[in-house]
Design a protein around this motif. Sequence first.
Motif, PDB file in Angstrom:
ATOM      1  N   THR A  27      79.968  66.633  24.514  1.00  0.00           N
ATOM      2  CA  THR A  27      78.656  66.492  24.184  1.00  0.00           C
ATOM      3  C   THR A  27      77.673  67.251  25.411  1.00  0.00           C
ATOM      4  OG1 THR A  27      78.885  64.113  24.548  1.00  0.00           O
ATOM      5  CG2 THR A  27      79.603  63.968  22.453  1.00  0.00           C
ATOM      6  N   GLY A  28      76.615  66.687  25.025  1.00  0.00           N
ATOM      7  CA  GLY A  28      76.231  67.054  25.805  1.00  0.00           C
ATOM      8  C   GLY A  28      74.913  67.987  25.813  1.00  0.00           C
ATOM      9  N   ASP A  29      74.121  68.734  26.415  1.00  0.00           N
ATOM     10  CA  ASP A  29      73.007  68.868  26.462  1.00  0.00           C
ATOM     11  C   ASP A  29      72.918  70.466  26.843  1.00  0.00           C
ATOM     12  OD1 ASP A  29      71.849  66.790  26.015  1.00  0.00           O
ATOM     13  OD2 ASP A  29      71.177  66.012  27.917  1.00  0.00           O
ATOM     14  N   VAL A  30      72.031  71.429  26.050  1.00  0.00           N
ATOM     15  CA  VAL A  30      72.237  72.827  26.832  1.00  0.00           C
ATOM     16  C   VAL A  30      70.443  73.495  26.944  1.00  0.00           C
ATOM     17  CG1 VAL A  30      72.180  75.036  25.538  1.00  0.00           C
ATOM     18  CG2 VAL A  30      73.852  73.606  25.291  1.00  0.00           C
ATOM     19  N   THR A  31      70.054  74.098  28.054  1.00  0.00           N
ATOM     20  CA  THR A  31      69.088  74.218  28.093  1.00  0.00           C
ATOM     21  C   THR A  31      68.935  75.506  28.779  1.00  0.00           C
ATOM     22  OG1 THR A  31      67.007  73.002  29.154  1.00  0.00           O
ATOM     23  CG2 THR A  31      68.879  73.214  30.679  1.00  0.00           C
ATOM     24  N   TYR A  32      67.427  75.704  28.964  1.00  0.00           N
ATOM     25  CA  TYR A  32      67.365  76.825  29.966  1.00  0.00           C
ATOM     26  C   TYR A  32      65.873  76.675  30.591  1.00  0.00           C
ATOM     27  CZ  TYR A  32      63.789  77.657  25.724  1.00  0.00           C
ATOM     28  OH  TYR A  32      62.990  77.200  24.900  1.00  0.00           O
ATOM     29  N   ARG A  33      65.794  77.758  31.647  1.00  0.00           N
ATOM     30  CA  ARG A  33      64.677  77.937  32.807  1.00  0.00           C
ATOM     31  C   ARG A  33      62.985  78.279  32.153  1.00  0.00           C
ATOM     32  NH1 ARG A  33      68.949  77.681  36.734  1.00  0.00           N
ATOM     33  NH2 ARG A  33      69.916  75.858  37.638  1.00  0.00           N
ATOM     34  N   GLU A  34      63.913  79.724  31.844  1.00  0.00           N
ATOM     35  CA  GLU A  34      62.533  80.173  31.199  1.00  0.00           C
ATOM     36  C   GLU A  34      61.712  79.601  29.877  1.00  0.00           C
ATOM     37  OE1 GLU A  34      66.137  82.592  32.475  1.00  0.00           O
ATOM     38  OE2 GLU A  34      66.016  81.208  31.336  1.00  0.00           O
ATOM     39  N   ARG A  35      60.497  79.686  29.998  1.00  0.00           N
ATOM     40  CA  ARG A  35      59.626  78.964  28.833  1.00  0.00           C
ATOM     41  C   ARG A  35      59.032  80.359  28.198  1.00  0.00           C
ATOM     42  NH1 ARG A  35      56.251  74.414  31.197  1.00  0.00           N
ATOM     43  NH2 ARG A  35      57.248  73.962  33.279  1.00  0.00           N
ATOM     44  N   ILE A  36      60.461  79.908  26.847  1.00  0.00           N
ATOM     45  CA  ILE A  36      60.545  81.556  26.406  1.00  0.00           C
ATOM     46  C   ILE A  36      59.878  80.509  24.777  1.00  0.00           C
ATOM     47  CG2 ILE A  36      60.533  83.080  24.662  1.00  0.00           C
ATOM     48  CD1 ILE A  36      62.160  83.906  27.401  1.00  0.00           C
ATOM     49  N   ALA A  37      59.035  80.847  24.123  1.00  0.00           N
ATOM     50  CA  ALA A  37      59.443  79.689  22.471  1.00  0.00           C
ATOM     51  C   ALA A  37      60.446  80.471  22.095  1.00  0.00           C
ATOM     52  CB  ALA A  37      57.890  79.870  21.876  1.00  0.00           C
ATOM     53  N   LEU A  38      61.426  79.502  21.162  1.00  0.00           N
ATOM     54  CA  LEU A  38      62.509  80.300  20.315  1.00  0.00           C
ATOM     55  C   LEU A  38      62.220  80.622  19.155  1.00  0.00           C
ATOM     56  CD1 LEU A  38      65.522  77.456  20.234  1.00  0.00           C
ATOM     57  CD2 LEU A  38      65.258  79.858  22.428  1.00  0.00           C
ATOM     58  N   PRO A  39      62.610  81.263  18.320  1.00  0.00           N
ATOM     59  CA  PRO A  39      62.047  82.156  17.223  1.00  0.00           C
ATOM     60  C   PRO A  39      62.325  80.787  15.958  1.00  0.00           C
ATOM     61  CG  PRO A  39      63.491  83.710  18.383  1.00  0.00           C
ATOM     62  CD  PRO A  39      63.211  82.773  19.060  1.00  0.00           C
ATOM     63  N   ALA A  40      61.608  80.580  14.563  1.00  0.00           N
ATOM     64  CA  ALA A  40      62.049  79.787  14.005  1.00  0.00           C
ATOM     65  C   ALA A  40      63.429  79.550  13.225  1.00  0.00           C
ATOM     66  CB  ALA A  40      60.928  80.129  12.733  1.00  0.00           C
ATOM     67  N   ASP A  41      64.424  81.183  13.898  1.00  0.00           N
ATOM     68  CA  ASP A  41      65.907  80.925  12.629  1.00  0.00           C
ATOM     69  C   ASP A  41      66.873  80.964  14.177  1.00  0.00           C
ATOM     70  OD1 ASP A  41      65.367  83.610  14.571  1.00  0.00           O
ATOM     71  OD2 ASP A  41      66.053  84.667  12.428  1.00  0.00           O
ATOM     72  N   ALA A  42      66.067  80.236  15.314  1.00  0.00           N
ATOM     73  CA  ALA A  42      67.555  80.334  16.469  1.00  0.00           C
ATOM     74  C   ALA A  42      68.392  79.215  16.150  1.00  0.00           C
ATOM     75  CB  ALA A  42      66.533  79.563  17.369  1.00  0.00           C
ATOM     76  N   GLU A  43      69.467  79.285  16.371  1.00  0.00           N
ATOM     77  CA  GLU A  43      70.862  78.476  15.870  1.00  0.00           C
ATOM     78  C   GLU A  43      71.550  78.409  17.358  1.00  0.00           C
ATOM     79  OE1 GLU A  43      72.959  79.959  11.272  1.00  0.00           O
ATOM     80  OE2 GLU A  43      73.209  81.087  13.720  1.00  0.00           O
ATOM     81  N   LEU A  44      72.366  77.043  17.201  1.00  0.00           N
ATOM     82  CA  LEU A  44      73.035  77.312  18.875  1.00  0.00           C
ATOM     83  C   LEU A  44      74.311  76.939  18.401  1.00  0.00           C
ATOM     84  CD1 LEU A  44      73.152  76.132  22.224  1.00  0.00           C
ATOM     85  CD2 LEU A  44      72.771  73.910  20.910  1.00  0.00           C
TER      86      LEU A  44
END
Length: 254
Positions: A27-44
């Motif tokens: 378990t955990g969190d994934v994060t990023y510092r850049e302020r970039i909106a993710l595309p609608a089809d984004a997958e983790l």
Amino acid sequence: MFRKLVLTAFALLSFVHFALADDFTFTGDVTYRERIALPADAELWVSLVSLPGGSVIASAAAPVGSRGGVPLQFTLDVRSNVVEAGGLFGLVAEIRSGGRTLFRNAPAMPVDIPPAEPTLIIVSFSPEPVPPPLRTAVPEVPSSSLLDTAWMVTSIGGKPVLAETRVTLSIAPDHRAGGHGGCNNFFTEADFEASPLSFGAVAATRMACAPDVMDQEAALFAALGATSDYRQDGAALQLLDAAGVPLVGLVRRP
């Protein structure tokens, strides 16, 4: 806004059976510092990898969703029988869109087996480069005076055409070609892509003429089949073979 993603991993590489009956849950969190909106089809994508080589052991993905913001909270379930006893492991997180990676952590985040605590993975903006377009040869554009012009054949294979024959050739703007071979009308197609100039198979009518006229016509058709270049000088035109040897001599008809 948290977005919880439950990922059930599938094995990509089988290892020796681990001596624990229970499966593992990361378990955990994934994060990023850049302020970039993710595309609608984004997958983790979250992958368990072996260290130090980074070979993928198990991997799983889930859609982020249009409202998904960071951090992304994940739960990754991994079967114990795909983990090698005594090995070193890490987690790699990727945010993908359209089959391409937008964010990724490198190197992998080391983890314990069995997992001891939630893992915070910080990914960086590192889009995969767009592959360069395939470079294709640009065909040479034929001279406008070559096309849609009536040419009179004056020689074939270095020999003047028979005085009693009238041999012609023309190439239309759509590259249809044809003319009179001295006995029969013929039809073919000019090609300016594979070489500066070549001709396809020749089709002709089936009239019979004197043997020497028929021989001359056969020589013309063979020369067209061997053509791979041309040389034009004003009102004069030569069809050449691959070695630059003249095959057919022509002049523009008045």
